[in-house]
Design a protein around this motif. Structure first.
Motif, PDB file in Angstrom:
ATOM      1  N   GLU A   1       0.833  -1.211   0.000  1.00 53.19           N
ATOM      2  CA  GLU A   1       0.000   0.000   0.000  1.00 53.19           C
ATOM      3  C   GLU A   1       0.860   1.250   0.000  1.00 53.19           C
ATOM      4  O   GLU A   1       0.592   2.211  -0.727  1.00 53.19           O
ATOM      5  CB  GLU A   1      -0.929   0.014   1.210  1.00 53.19           C
ATOM      6  N   CYS A   2       1.897   1.250   0.816  1.00 52.23           N
ATOM      7  CA  CYS A   2       2.792   2.404   0.876  1.00 52.23           C
ATOM      8  C   CYS A   2       3.440   2.653  -0.488  1.00 52.23           C
ATOM      9  O   CYS A   2       3.477   3.783  -0.968  1.00 52.23           O
ATOM     10  CB  CYS A   2       3.852   2.180   1.954  1.00 52.23           C
ATOM     11  N   VAL A   3       3.933   1.598  -1.102  1.00 49.89           N
ATOM     12  CA  VAL A   3       4.578   1.720  -2.408  1.00 49.89           C
ATOM     13  C   VAL A   3       3.577   2.188  -3.465  1.00 49.89           C
ATOM     14  O   VAL A   3       3.921   2.988  -4.341  1.00 49.89           O
ATOM     15  CB  VAL A   3       5.250   0.391  -2.820  1.00 49.89           C
ATOM     16  N   TRP A   4       2.330   1.736  -3.391  1.00 49.09           N
ATOM     17  CA  TRP A   4       1.318   2.179  -4.356  1.00 49.09           C
ATOM     18  C   TRP A   4       1.151   3.691  -4.270  1.00 49.09           C
ATOM     19  O   TRP A   4       1.127   4.383  -5.295  1.00 49.09           O
ATOM     20  CB  TRP A   4      -0.018   1.479  -4.097  1.00 49.09           C
ATOM     21  N   TYR A   5       1.034   4.228  -3.059  1.00 48.80           N
ATOM     22  CA  TYR A   5       0.903   5.681  -2.901  1.00 48.80           C
ATOM     23  C   TYR A   5       2.163   6.403  -3.378  1.00 48.80           C
ATOM     24  O   TYR A   5       2.081   7.439  -4.042  1.00 48.80           O
ATOM     25  CB  TYR A   5       0.605   6.047  -1.442  1.00 48.80           C
ATOM     26  N   ALA A   6       3.333   5.853  -3.068  1.00 50.69           N
ATOM     27  CA  ALA A   6       4.582   6.474  -3.507  1.00 50.69           C
ATOM     28  C   ALA A   6       4.654   6.529  -5.034  1.00 50.69           C
ATOM     29  O   ALA A   6       4.991   7.565  -5.608  1.00 50.69           O
ATOM     30  CB  ALA A   6       5.771   5.706  -2.940  1.00 50.69           C
ATOM     31  N   GLN A   7       4.305   5.432  -5.703  1.00 47.99           N
ATOM     32  CA  GLN A   7       4.350   5.403  -7.169  1.00 47.99           C
ATOM     33  C   GLN A   7       3.316   6.334  -7.774  1.00 47.99           C
ATOM     34  O   GLN A   7       3.589   7.021  -8.760  1.00 47.99           O
ATOM     35  CB  GLN A   7       4.133   3.978  -7.673  1.00 47.99           C
ATOM     36  N   THR A   8       2.124   6.372  -7.198  1.00 41.75           N
ATOM     37  CA  THR A   8       1.064   7.241  -7.703  1.00 41.75           C
ATOM     38  C   THR A   8       1.476   8.706  -7.598  1.00 41.75           C
ATOM     39  O   THR A   8       1.294   9.486  -8.541  1.00 41.75           O
ATOM     40  CB  THR A   8      -0.251   6.995  -6.941  1.00 41.75           C
ATOM     41  N   LEU A   9       2.051   9.080  -6.476  1.00 41.69           N
ATOM     42  CA  LEU A   9       2.516  10.464  -6.313  1.00 41.69           C
ATOM     43  C   LEU A   9       3.660  10.770  -7.260  1.00 41.69           C
ATOM     44  O   LEU A   9       3.680  11.823  -7.907  1.00 41.69           O
ATOM     45  CB  LEU A   9       2.955  10.711  -4.873  1.00 41.69           C
ATOM     46  N   HIS A  10       4.603   9.865  -7.379  1.00 43.97           N
ATOM     47  CA  HIS A  10       5.762  10.076  -8.242  1.00 43.97           C
ATOM     48  C   HIS A  10       5.342  10.227  -9.709  1.00 43.97           C
ATOM     49  O   HIS A  10       5.925  11.027 -10.443  1.00 43.97           O
ATOM     50  CB  HIS A  10       6.750   8.922  -8.090  1.00 43.97           C
ATOM     51  N   ASN A  11       4.338   9.485 -10.117  1.00 42.85           N
ATOM     52  CA  ASN A  11       3.877   9.536 -11.511  1.00 42.85           C
ATOM     53  C   ASN A  11       3.142  10.826 -11.848  1.00 42.85           C
ATOM     54  O   ASN A  11       2.859  11.074 -13.010  1.00 42.85           O
ATOM     55  CB  ASN A  11       2.985   8.341 -11.820  1.00 42.85           C
ATOM     56  N   GLN A  12       2.841  11.657 -10.863  1.00 45.06           N
ATOM     57  CA  GLN A  12       2.129  12.904 -11.119  1.00 45.06           C
ATOM     58  C   GLN A  12       3.036  14.006 -11.652  1.00 45.06           C
ATOM     59  O   GLN A  12       2.555  15.001 -12.162  1.00 45.06           O
ATOM     60  CB  GLN A  12       1.423  13.394  -9.854  1.00 45.06           C
ATOM     61  N   GLY A  13       4.330  13.844 -11.519  1.00 42.42           N
ATOM     62  CA  GLY A  13       5.225  14.872 -12.051  1.00 42.42           C
ATOM     63  C   GLY A  13       6.676  14.571 -11.760  1.00 42.42           C
ATOM     64  O   GLY A  13       7.014  13.818 -10.849  1.00 42.42           O
ATOM     65  N   LYS A  14       7.547  15.181 -12.562  1.00 39.80           N
ATOM     66  CA  LYS A  14       8.977  14.938 -12.422  1.00 39.80           C
ATOM     67  C   LYS A  14       9.567  15.555 -11.160  1.00 39.80           C
ATOM     68  O   LYS A  14      10.661  15.198 -10.747  1.00 39.80           O
ATOM     69  CB  LYS A  14       9.713  15.486 -13.653  1.00 39.80           C
ATOM     70  N   THR A  15       8.854  16.491 -10.555  1.00 39.44           N
ATOM     71  CA  THR A  15       9.395  17.157  -9.371  1.00 39.44           C
ATOM     72  C   THR A  15       8.913  16.536  -8.071  1.00 39.44           C
ATOM     73  O   THR A  15       9.189  17.047  -6.999  1.00 39.44           O
ATOM     74  CB  THR A  15       9.020  18.652  -9.379  1.00 39.44           C
ATOM     75  N   ILE A  16       8.201  15.413  -8.148  1.00 41.49           N
ATOM     76  CA  ILE A  16       7.709  14.729  -6.944  1.00 41.49           C
ATOM     77  C   ILE A  16       8.507  13.448  -6.743  1.00 41.49           C
ATOM     78  O   ILE A  16       8.595  12.610  -7.632  1.00 41.49           O
ATOM     79  CB  ILE A  16       6.211  14.390  -7.060  1.00 41.49           C
ATOM     80  N   THR A  17       9.097  13.320  -5.565  1.00 38.99           N
ATOM     81  CA  THR A  17       9.808  12.108  -5.183  1.00 38.99           C
ATOM     82  C   THR A  17       9.118  11.534  -3.962  1.00 38.99           C
ATOM     83  O   THR A  17       8.828  12.273  -3.012  1.00 38.99           O
ATOM     84  CB  THR A  17      11.283  12.410  -4.843  1.00 38.99           C
ATOM     85  N   ALA A  18       8.833  10.248  -3.971  1.00 40.23           N
ATOM     86  CA  ALA A  18       8.168   9.604  -2.830  1.00 40.23           C
ATOM     87  C   ALA A  18       8.728   8.206  -2.653  1.00 40.23           C
ATOM     88  O   ALA A  18       8.969   7.498  -3.629  1.00 40.23           O
ATOM     89  CB  ALA A  18       6.662   9.548  -3.065  1.00 40.23           C
ATOM     90  N   TYR A  19       8.966   7.834  -1.406  1.00 39.36           N
ATOM     91  CA  TYR A  19       9.435   6.490  -1.120  1.00 39.36           C
ATOM     92  C   TYR A  19       9.059   6.083   0.296  1.00 39.36           C
ATOM     93  O   TYR A  19       8.692   6.918   1.117  1.00 39.36           O
ATOM     94  CB  TYR A  19      10.944   6.357  -1.345  1.00 39.36           C
ATOM     95  N   CYS A  20       9.156   4.797   0.571  1.00 38.40           N
ATOM     96  CA  CYS A  20       8.747   4.224   1.862  1.00 38.40           C
ATOM     97  C   CYS A  20       9.961   3.659   2.591  1.00 38.40           C
ATOM     98  O   CYS A  20      10.819   3.044   1.973  1.00 38.40           O
ATOM     99  CB  CYS A  20       7.752   3.086   1.641  1.00 38.40           C
TER     100      CYS A  20
END
Length: 64
Positions: A31-50
């Motif tokens: 679940e955490c990774v799903w949210y991280a990937q979804t946020l990251h895919n919204q733009g090149k300036t967003i980095t998300a990880y768990c």
């Protein structure tokens, strides 16, 4: 004590990169990774990880 996965979210690139969220905890890594990937895919300036974190018993941390 229990382990959970903490979602970190950063906006910006290079020296302008700033942490905007570090308070979302998940029981399930998938679940955490799903949210991280979804946020990251919204733009090149967003980095998300768990990262795994240990939560003390009796703390007021909400775990999703």
């Amino acid at each position: 004590m229990q382990h959970a996965f903490l979602l970190f979210v950063f906006l910006g690139t290079g020296e302008d990169k700033k942490m905007v969220s570090s308070d979302l905890y998940f029981r399930n890594l998938n679940e955490c990774v799903w949210y991280a990937q979804t946020l990251h895919n919204q733009g090149k300036t967003i980095t998300a990880y768990c990262l795994p974190k240990l939560i003390a018993d009796g703390s007021n941390v909400k775990v999703y």
